[in-house]
Design a protein around this motif. Structure first.
Motif, PDB file in Angstrom:
ATOM      1  N   ASP A  42     -12.205 -18.830  -3.273  1.00  0.00           N
ATOM      2  CA  ASP A  42     -13.008 -18.432  -2.122  1.00  0.00           C
ATOM      3  C   ASP A  42     -12.488 -17.121  -1.528  1.00  0.00           C
ATOM      4  O   ASP A  42     -13.254 -16.360  -0.926  1.00  0.00           O
ATOM      5  CB  ASP A  42     -12.975 -19.538  -1.055  1.00  0.00           C
ATOM      6  CG  ASP A  42     -13.637 -20.807  -1.565  1.00  0.00           C
ATOM      7  OD1 ASP A  42     -14.809 -20.728  -1.977  1.00  0.00           O
ATOM      8  OD2 ASP A  42     -12.972 -21.865  -1.593  1.00  0.00           O
ATOM      9  N   TYR A  43     -11.195 -16.907  -1.669  1.00  0.00           N
ATOM     10  CA  TYR A  43     -10.578 -15.666  -1.170  1.00  0.00           C
ATOM     11  C   TYR A  43      -9.651 -15.158  -2.273  1.00  0.00           C
ATOM     12  O   TYR A  43      -8.918 -15.942  -2.879  1.00  0.00           O
ATOM     13  CB  TYR A  43      -9.753 -15.923   0.088  1.00  0.00           C
ATOM     14  CG  TYR A  43     -10.560 -16.504   1.225  1.00  0.00           C
ATOM     15  CD1 TYR A  43     -11.183 -15.685   2.152  1.00  0.00           C
ATOM     16  CD2 TYR A  43     -10.693 -17.891   1.359  1.00  0.00           C
ATOM     17  CE1 TYR A  43     -11.926 -16.229   3.191  1.00  0.00           C
ATOM     18  CE2 TYR A  43     -11.426 -18.433   2.393  1.00  0.00           C
ATOM     19  CZ  TYR A  43     -12.047 -17.599   3.307  1.00  0.00           C
ATOM     20  OH  TYR A  43     -12.780 -18.136   4.326  1.00  0.00           O
ATOM     21  N   ARG A  44      -9.681 -13.849  -2.491  1.00  0.00           N
ATOM     22  CA  ARG A  44      -8.854 -13.270  -3.543  1.00  0.00           C
ATOM     23  C   ARG A  44      -8.487 -11.848  -3.148  1.00  0.00           C
ATOM     24  O   ARG A  44      -9.309 -11.141  -2.561  1.00  0.00           O
ATOM     25  CB  ARG A  44      -9.637 -13.232  -4.861  1.00  0.00           C
ATOM     26  CG  ARG A  44      -8.838 -12.848  -6.075  1.00  0.00           C
ATOM     27  CD  ARG A  44      -9.736 -12.573  -7.269  1.00  0.00           C
ATOM     28  NE  ARG A  44     -10.399 -11.286  -7.168  1.00  0.00           N
ATOM     29  CZ  ARG A  44      -9.863 -10.127  -7.514  1.00  0.00           C
ATOM     30  NH1 ARG A  44      -8.652 -10.077  -8.014  1.00  0.00           N
ATOM     31  NH2 ARG A  44     -10.541  -9.009  -7.355  1.00  0.00           N
ATOM     32  N   ALA A  45      -7.282 -11.455  -3.441  1.00  0.00           N
ATOM     33  CA  ALA A  45      -6.899 -10.060  -3.203  1.00  0.00           C
ATOM     34  C   ALA A  45      -5.833  -9.652  -4.197  1.00  0.00           C
ATOM     35  O   ALA A  45      -5.044 -10.480  -4.655  1.00  0.00           O
ATOM     36  CB  ALA A  45      -6.370  -9.882  -1.785  1.00  0.00           C
ATOM     37  N   GLU A  46      -5.838  -8.373  -4.499  1.00  0.00           N
ATOM     38  CA  GLU A  46      -4.787  -7.776  -5.329  1.00  0.00           C
ATOM     39  C   GLU A  46      -4.062  -6.758  -4.461  1.00  0.00           C
ATOM     40  O   GLU A  46      -4.678  -6.094  -3.634  1.00  0.00           O
ATOM     41  CB  GLU A  46      -5.390  -7.034  -6.516  1.00  0.00           C
ATOM     42  CG  GLU A  46      -5.992  -7.944  -7.549  1.00  0.00           C
ATOM     43  CD  GLU A  46      -6.558  -7.152  -8.720  1.00  0.00           C
ATOM     44  OE1 GLU A  46      -5.748  -6.513  -9.415  1.00  0.00           O
ATOM     45  OE2 GLU A  46      -7.777  -7.183  -8.905  1.00  0.00           O
ATOM     46  N   LEU A  47      -2.781  -6.663  -4.686  1.00  0.00           N
ATOM     47  CA  LEU A  47      -1.989  -5.730  -3.891  1.00  0.00           C
ATOM     48  C   LEU A  47      -0.849  -5.184  -4.737  1.00  0.00           C
ATOM     49  O   LEU A  47      -0.229  -5.937  -5.490  1.00  0.00           O
ATOM     50  CB  LEU A  47      -1.422  -6.488  -2.679  1.00  0.00           C
ATOM     51  CG  LEU A  47      -0.934  -5.676  -1.505  1.00  0.00           C
ATOM     52  CD1 LEU A  47      -2.088  -4.923  -0.842  1.00  0.00           C
ATOM     53  CD2 LEU A  47      -0.270  -6.595  -0.488  1.00  0.00           C
ATOM     54  N   ASP A  48      -0.585  -3.886  -4.581  1.00  0.00           N
ATOM     55  CA  ASP A  48       0.561  -3.268  -5.242  1.00  0.00           C
ATOM     56  C   ASP A  48       1.648  -3.002  -4.218  1.00  0.00           C
ATOM     57  O   ASP A  48       1.348  -2.689  -3.055  1.00  0.00           O
ATOM     58  CB  ASP A  48       0.168  -1.923  -5.872  1.00  0.00           C
ATOM     59  CG  ASP A  48      -0.743  -2.120  -7.065  1.00  0.00           C
ATOM     60  OD1 ASP A  48      -0.557  -3.097  -7.794  1.00  0.00           O
ATOM     61  OD2 ASP A  48      -1.649  -1.286  -7.244  1.00  0.00           O
ATOM     62  N   ASN A  49       2.872  -3.122  -4.657  1.00  0.00           N
ATOM     63  CA  ASN A  49       3.984  -2.668  -3.838  1.00  0.00           C
ATOM     64  C   ASN A  49       4.163  -1.188  -4.154  1.00  0.00           C
ATOM     65  O   ASN A  49       4.582  -0.853  -5.255  1.00  0.00           O
ATOM     66  CB  ASN A  49       5.244  -3.464  -4.181  1.00  0.00           C
ATOM     67  CG  ASN A  49       6.404  -3.116  -3.287  1.00  0.00           C
ATOM     68  OD1 ASN A  49       6.386  -2.082  -2.620  1.00  0.00           O
ATOM     69  ND2 ASN A  49       7.400  -3.966  -3.271  1.00  0.00           N
ATOM     70  N   PRO A  50       3.843  -0.297  -3.226  1.00  0.00           N
ATOM     71  CA  PRO A  50       3.869   1.130  -3.542  1.00  0.00           C
ATOM     72  C   PRO A  50       5.261   1.650  -3.887  1.00  0.00           C
ATOM     73  O   PRO A  50       5.395   2.671  -4.569  1.00  0.00           O
ATOM     74  CB  PRO A  50       3.339   1.800  -2.270  1.00  0.00           C
ATOM     75  CG  PRO A  50       3.432   0.781  -1.203  1.00  0.00           C
ATOM     76  CD  PRO A  50       3.439  -0.561  -1.845  1.00  0.00           C
TER      77      PRO A  50
END
Ligand code: FES
Length: 125
Positions: free
Chosen positions: A28-36
């Motif tokens: 229902d909820y999804r996100a991608e994230l990078d550690n810069p």
């Protein structure tokens, strides 16, 4: 072996055998994230039912701190009301991993990656 060693071992163990690791087909909820700072990556999936986190998974690559934090964080939010997730603070997450990162902002960012991913996922809906 003192407490510090036990917790470091605990973190390494979670890195080798992460909890709630994997992908979710119909989140229902999804996100991608990078550690810069390092280029590592996390993807977080949340399944909700009746306003509660029914299931949560994460995938991606990262250091031992980020993977252990994601393991503990996903376990922490499972079963919580969606409406309460926005109240989770960085301090709450840091208490889960039980390692003092106050003098290491780079590692702090690693530990807080799952929290940031969750905020992004909830904001995206
Ligand atoms: Fe990349 Fe920690 S060094 S997430």
């Amino acid at each position: 072996m003192d407490d510090k060693d036990i917790y470091q071992e605990f973190i390494i163990e979670l890195y080798k055998k992460p909890l709630n690791h994997g992908r979710m087909a119909k989140a229902d909820y999804r996100a991608e994230l990078d550690n810069p700072t390092c280029g590592d990556h996390i993807e977080l999936f949340i399944k909700a039912k009746n306003g509660v986190v029914a299931d949560v998974k994460f995938s991606g690559s990262g250091c031992a701190i980020s993977q252990a934090s994601a393991s503990l964080f996903t376990g922490y939010i499972k079963g919580k009301k969606l409406a309460s997730l926005g109240k989770i603070t960085p301090d709450d997450v840091l208490k889960l991993i039980k390692i003092d990162l106050s003098r290491n902002p780079g590692r702090m960012r690693c530990a807080l990656l799952p929290l940031e991913a969750m905020k992004k996922a909830l904001a995206g809906k």
